[in-house]
Design an enzyme around this catalytic site. Structure first.
Site, PDB file in Angstrom:
ATOM      1  CB  CYS A  61      -5.302 -10.837 -12.698  1.00 47.37           C
ATOM      2  SG  CYS A  61      -3.833 -11.436 -12.097  1.00 47.37           S
ATOM      3  CD  GLU A  74      -5.156 -11.676  -8.130  1.00 46.51           C
ATOM      4  OE1 GLU A  74      -5.031 -10.784  -8.936  1.00 46.51           O
ATOM      5  OE2 GLU A  74      -4.537 -12.877  -8.600  1.00 46.51           O
ATOM      6  CE  LYS A  87     -16.931 -23.192  -7.256  1.00 46.98           C
ATOM      7  NZ  LYS A  87     -16.930 -22.699  -8.506  1.00 46.98           N
TER       8      LYS A  87
END
Length: 497
Positions: free
Chosen positions: A288, A254, A179
């Site tokens: 990130c 994560e 997804k």
């Protein structure tokens, strides 16, 4: 970039189908602000169908009879397909999330390495014989797949994240439902077409799309999901983890980061300057691991900041497809609003903008979701801009004088994904890498990853690891097998120790 609006379908059980509810989400090109694609907004019926397809395949003879060696060959075949279609996939990602084309193309050219690596590891998942203290007993372990994996990817590097999850999951013998983020689903749905051509059993991979709060939430709490691998924000990560707990589902997370980039007075300033720029402005700061906290030694602060501001003001914003462009737009309106709000908050808290600090007003940029690369000083370690993830091109600067001082400040964060250290002192480098609370520490480099080196975070930056053998283990469970080789009859009321 063209005005054609492309309509995508989901990929379930080896077929490309319309969403059962007939609903679609409009996707805009962040650079132009114009609609360019429609992606399915899946409901419960689609989720159930995708999970059921993955589960049926996992237990099917076609999957069970597919040896690890053959799975590995198919993964390497998939790598070849991606390499052949890298330019088209990179173009789609650029239209979808606004990152510059040359970076997306660079990623797409490297992504096949993940499938090649895990394709090679597929038949090397070995158990071991345990030397138990019983000569008449054989004990050994098996590493077995978990079942159906739900993989959630973020919008900043969709297909790279697909590789990080899909390659080890399949290598370990699992089937998968992906997804992607509703802000960048097109490239993953396009990727499914390549997967479909490789020859895996139907249902090995399923791709659905939709909003995280509905489609994503329902998938993460589905009772037939055996493992969830999620990349995204910490708050959503908490929800995913709680959903998984209800079904005792294994979870890898994560999450976000607020990575420190530390420049000592003995550093090569040319290299450090390039590393700081790469750490915060590459990908428009939408990574990130963005080095959004710059700690610079007091003795070189003024000198280093002067050259950093000059370099930052020279960064070229523009069309992500233009080879001369160095920084593209924010990926979506919500993210642009967050960046603007956090810079305003920083100024209200006493921060000084040294570069950027607003949206560009040049023709060709006003229509898109652009924000100038920004540097903010006169902040401290408790400032909102220093503690909270921006996920945009905003750098906060704090001076320091001693190693112990900067270690304390760098670790004073709920996050612990990555950190950078710039020094030519080898003793200092090792002290810093040991002391910093981060899953990845870069010394005299920044923003470097590869398929065979573990990646993940400490603290609120996540649970578990991606890449390398450690990722492969995340998609397996260990079975202990005991075989009695003696003729002795066991006492049924005594534990055999």
């Amino acid at each position: 970039m063209g005005n054609e609006v492309k309509k995508y379908r989901i990929y379930v059980g080896g077929e490309f189908i319309e969403p059962a509810n007939g609903e679609y989400i409009e996707t805009i090109n962040p650079a132009s602000g114009k609609k360019w694609a429609l992606i399915p907004n899946c409901g419960k019926e689609d989720i159930d169908k995708a999970v059921a397809a993955a589960k049926e395949t996992f237990y099917s003879k076609s999957w069970k009879s597919l040896s690890p060696t053959k799975r590995g060959r198919l993964l390497r075949k998939l790598a070849d397909k991606i390499e052949q279609h890298a330019e088209n996939l990179a173009m789609i990602e650029t239209k979808d999330n606004g990152k510059i084309y040359k970076e997306m193309l660079g990623q797409l050219k490297q992504i096949p390495a993940w499938y090649e690596y895990y394709g090679g590891l597929a038949d090397k998942l070995e158990g071991k014989v345990i030397p138990v203290d019983r000569p008449d007993t054989l004990n050994y372990t098996l590493r077995e797949p978990l079942g159906v994996v739900a993989a959630f990817t973020a919008w900043n590097s969709p297909l790279l994240m697909v590789a990080l999850k899909l390659a080890p999951a399949i290598a370990a013998g699992n089937t998968v439902v992906i997804k992607p983020s509703e802000h960048a689903s097109a490239s993953t749905l396009e990727f499914a077409k390549l997967f479909d051509e490789v020859g895996f059993p139907k249902g090995t991979l399923n791709v659905i799309s939709g909003y995280g709060r509905t489609t994503g939430d329902a998938l993460s709490r589905h009772p037939d999901i055996n493992k969830v691998s999620f990349t995204g924000g910490p708050e959503t990560g908490k929800i995913v983890a709680k959903n998984g707990l209800d079904n005792f589902t294994k979870v890898t997370l994560e999450l976000g980061g607020k990575s420190p980039n530390i420049v000592f007075d003995d550093a090569d300033l040319d290299a450090a300057e390039a590393g700081v720029i790469a750490g915060i402005y590459a990908a428009s700061g939408q990574t990130c691991v963005a080095g959004s906290r710059l700690y610079v030694h007091e003795d070189i602060k003024d000198q280093f900041l002067e050259r950093l501001v000059q370099r930052t003001n020279q960064i070229k914003l523009g069309d992500p497809l233009d080879p001369e462009t160095q920084m593209g737009p924010a990926a979506n309106p919500q993210q642009l609003e967050k960046i603007q709000s956090m810079v305003e908050t920083a100024q209200q808290e006493g921060g000084t903008v040294l570069a950027g600090g607003g949206r560009p007003d040049e023709e060709g940029l006003k229509e898109g979701l652009f924000y100038k690369p920004t540097i903010i000083s006169n902040v401290n370690n408790t400032s909102t801009i220093v503690q909270e993830e921006v996920f945009g091109p905003v750098l906060s600067v704090i001076p320091f004088t001693t190693e112990d001082e900067v270690i304390k400040m760098a670790n004073d964060s709920k996050y612990g994904l990555a950190a950078g250290v710039w020094t030519n002192d080898i003793k200092r480098a090792h002290k810093m890498t040991k002391s910093l609370e981060a899953g990845t520490v870069w010394v005299n480099t920044y923003r470097t990853v590869t398929f065979n080196s573990p990646f993940g975070g400490y603290k609120a930056s996540g649970i578990g690891r991606e890449n390398g053998m450690e990722a492969l283990y995340e998609y397996t469970q260990t079975k202990s097998v005991w075989i009695n080789l003696s003729d002795e009859i066991q006492d049924p009321f005594s534990l055999k120790l």
